[in-house]
Design a protein around this motif. Structure first.
Motif, mmCIF file in Angstrom:
data_model
loop_
_atom_site.group_PDB
_atom_site.id
_atom_site.type_symbol
_atom_site.label_atom_id
_atom_site.label_comp_id
_atom_site.label_asym_id
_atom_site.label_seq_id
_atom_site.Cartn_x
_atom_site.Cartn_y
_atom_site.Cartn_z
ATOM 1 N N GLY A 95 0.854 -1.178 0.000
ATOM 2 C CA GLY A 95 0.000 0.000 0.000
ATOM 3 C C GLY A 95 0.892 1.230 0.000
ATOM 4 N N ILE A 96 0.752 2.063 -1.021
ATOM 5 C CA ILE A 96 1.650 3.209 -1.199
ATOM 6 C C ILE A 96 0.832 4.495 -1.281
ATOM 7 C CG2 ILE A 96 3.427 4.256 -2.652
ATOM 8 C CD1 ILE A 96 4.209 1.459 -3.583
ATOM 9 N N ALA A 97 1.304 5.519 -0.566
ATOM 10 C CA ALA A 97 0.701 6.853 -0.631
ATOM 11 C C ALA A 97 1.666 7.786 -1.347
ATOM 12 C CB ALA A 97 0.411 7.371 0.768
ATOM 13 N N ASP A 132 -2.889 0.595 6.363
ATOM 14 C CA ASP A 132 -3.004 0.332 4.934
ATOM 15 C C ASP A 132 -1.813 0.832 4.122
ATOM 16 O OD1 ASP A 132 -5.524 -0.753 5.358
ATOM 17 O OD2 ASP A 132 -6.521 1.187 5.080
ATOM 18 N N ILE A 133 -0.937 1.622 4.745
ATOM 19 C CA ILE A 133 0.166 2.256 4.022
ATOM 20 C C ILE A 133 1.502 1.724 4.540
ATOM 21 C CG2 ILE A 133 1.341 4.451 3.526
ATOM 22 C CD1 ILE A 133 -1.458 5.789 3.764
ATOM 23 N N GLN A 134 2.275 1.119 3.636
ATOM 24 C CA GLN A 134 3.611 0.641 3.979
ATOM 25 C C GLN A 134 4.709 1.537 3.422
ATOM 26 O OE1 GLN A 134 1.455 -2.011 2.383
ATOM 27 N NE2 GLN A 134 0.675 -2.128 4.473
ATOM 28 N N ALA A 170 7.778 1.606 10.988
ATOM 29 C CA ALA A 170 7.764 0.504 10.017
ATOM 30 C C ALA A 170 7.129 0.902 8.684
ATOM 31 C CB ALA A 170 7.072 -0.729 10.590
ATOM 32 N N THR A 171 7.209 2.185 8.357
ATOM 33 C CA THR A 171 6.741 2.702 7.075
ATOM 34 C C THR A 171 7.930 3.327 6.360
ATOM 35 O OG1 THR A 171 4.573 3.203 8.041
ATOM 36 C CG2 THR A 171 5.118 4.284 5.949
ATOM 37 N N LEU A 172 8.132 2.955 5.109
ATOM 38 C CA LEU A 172 9.218 3.524 4.316
ATOM 39 C C LEU A 172 8.786 4.858 3.734
ATOM 40 C CD1 LEU A 172 10.157 0.254 2.454
ATOM 41 C CD2 LEU A 172 11.716 1.547 3.938
ATOM 42 N N ILE A 173 9.681 5.845 3.804
ATOM 43 C CA ILE A 173 9.409 7.173 3.257
ATOM 44 C C ILE A 173 10.553 7.533 2.317
ATOM 45 C CG2 ILE A 173 9.018 9.606 3.784
ATOM 46 C CD1 ILE A 173 8.252 8.622 6.679
#
Length: 194
Positions: A14-16, A71-73, A132-135
């Motif tokens: 899931g990507i924003a 929902d966003i990784q 734990a979310t990549l930016i």
């Protein structure tokens, strides 16, 4: 570093996508369009897309909301990485990082050197992990976004990329390294891998 097995399946993320711009709307956001298309073509899900002005606190507010979303990784931020007074994306993001991904900016500048020469040093592309979310932040031109996606992100956000990728960091159940799972490491008489 988690090493990837040959039979690791693709794992959609899931990507924003966040575009940082004082002037662009969705009708003129070629960079956001490009990133949305590329990630969808790769098999990932575009969960949310926003545009915010070049303002540290507005950028940070959107990204802070996204890093707590289940929902966003991955968050892709384009724009605001230069050296003008209004370019504040790195300042907005780096305080949120639990850990920086220094190699991303280094590799981005190396790749962009091929097309823009020494002007690449004016790119402050940064990346990190927060909750734990990549930016990943990149310059706001479509060409720069293509360089980041095609040259780095497409592979590093694909669980099948060997020898390693970032998917295990945000979806640990996806690919554990055999040398790191107790009882499964091959014995080469040298102990565990570093």
């Amino acid at each position: 570093m988690a090493h990837v097995h040959a039979d690791t399946p693709f794992a959609p993320l899931g990507i924003a996508v966040l575009t940082v711009s004082d002037t662009r709307g969705f009708d003129r956001d070629g960079s956001g369009d490009l990133l949305g298309e590329r990630l969808s073509e790769a098999g990932h899900a575009l969960v949310e897309r926003r545009i915010v002005p070049d303002d540290i606190y507005r950028i940070r507010a959107v990204v802070s909301k996204w890093i707590v979303s289940d929902d966003i990784q991955v968050i892709l931020v384009n724009g605001g990485t230069g050296f003008t007074a209004r370019d504040t994306t790195p300042e907005a993001l780096t305080p949120l990082f639990d850990r920086a991904v220094d190699g991303y900016g280094e590799l981005f500048r190396q790749l962009s050197f091929e097309s823009i020469g020494t002007s690449t040093i004016q790119s402050r592309a940064v990346a990190g992990v927060a909750n734990a979310t990549l930016i990943f932040a990149m310059p706001g031109s479509p060409k720069a976004c293509a360089t980041a996606w095609d040259g780095i992100l497409a592979d590093q956000l694909d669980a099948r990329t060997r020898p390693c990728n970032f998917v295990a960091m945000v979806m640990p159940e996806q690919s554990a390294c055999a040398s790191r799972v107790p009882g499964t490491a091959p014995d080469h008489g040298q102990g565990a891998h570093a």
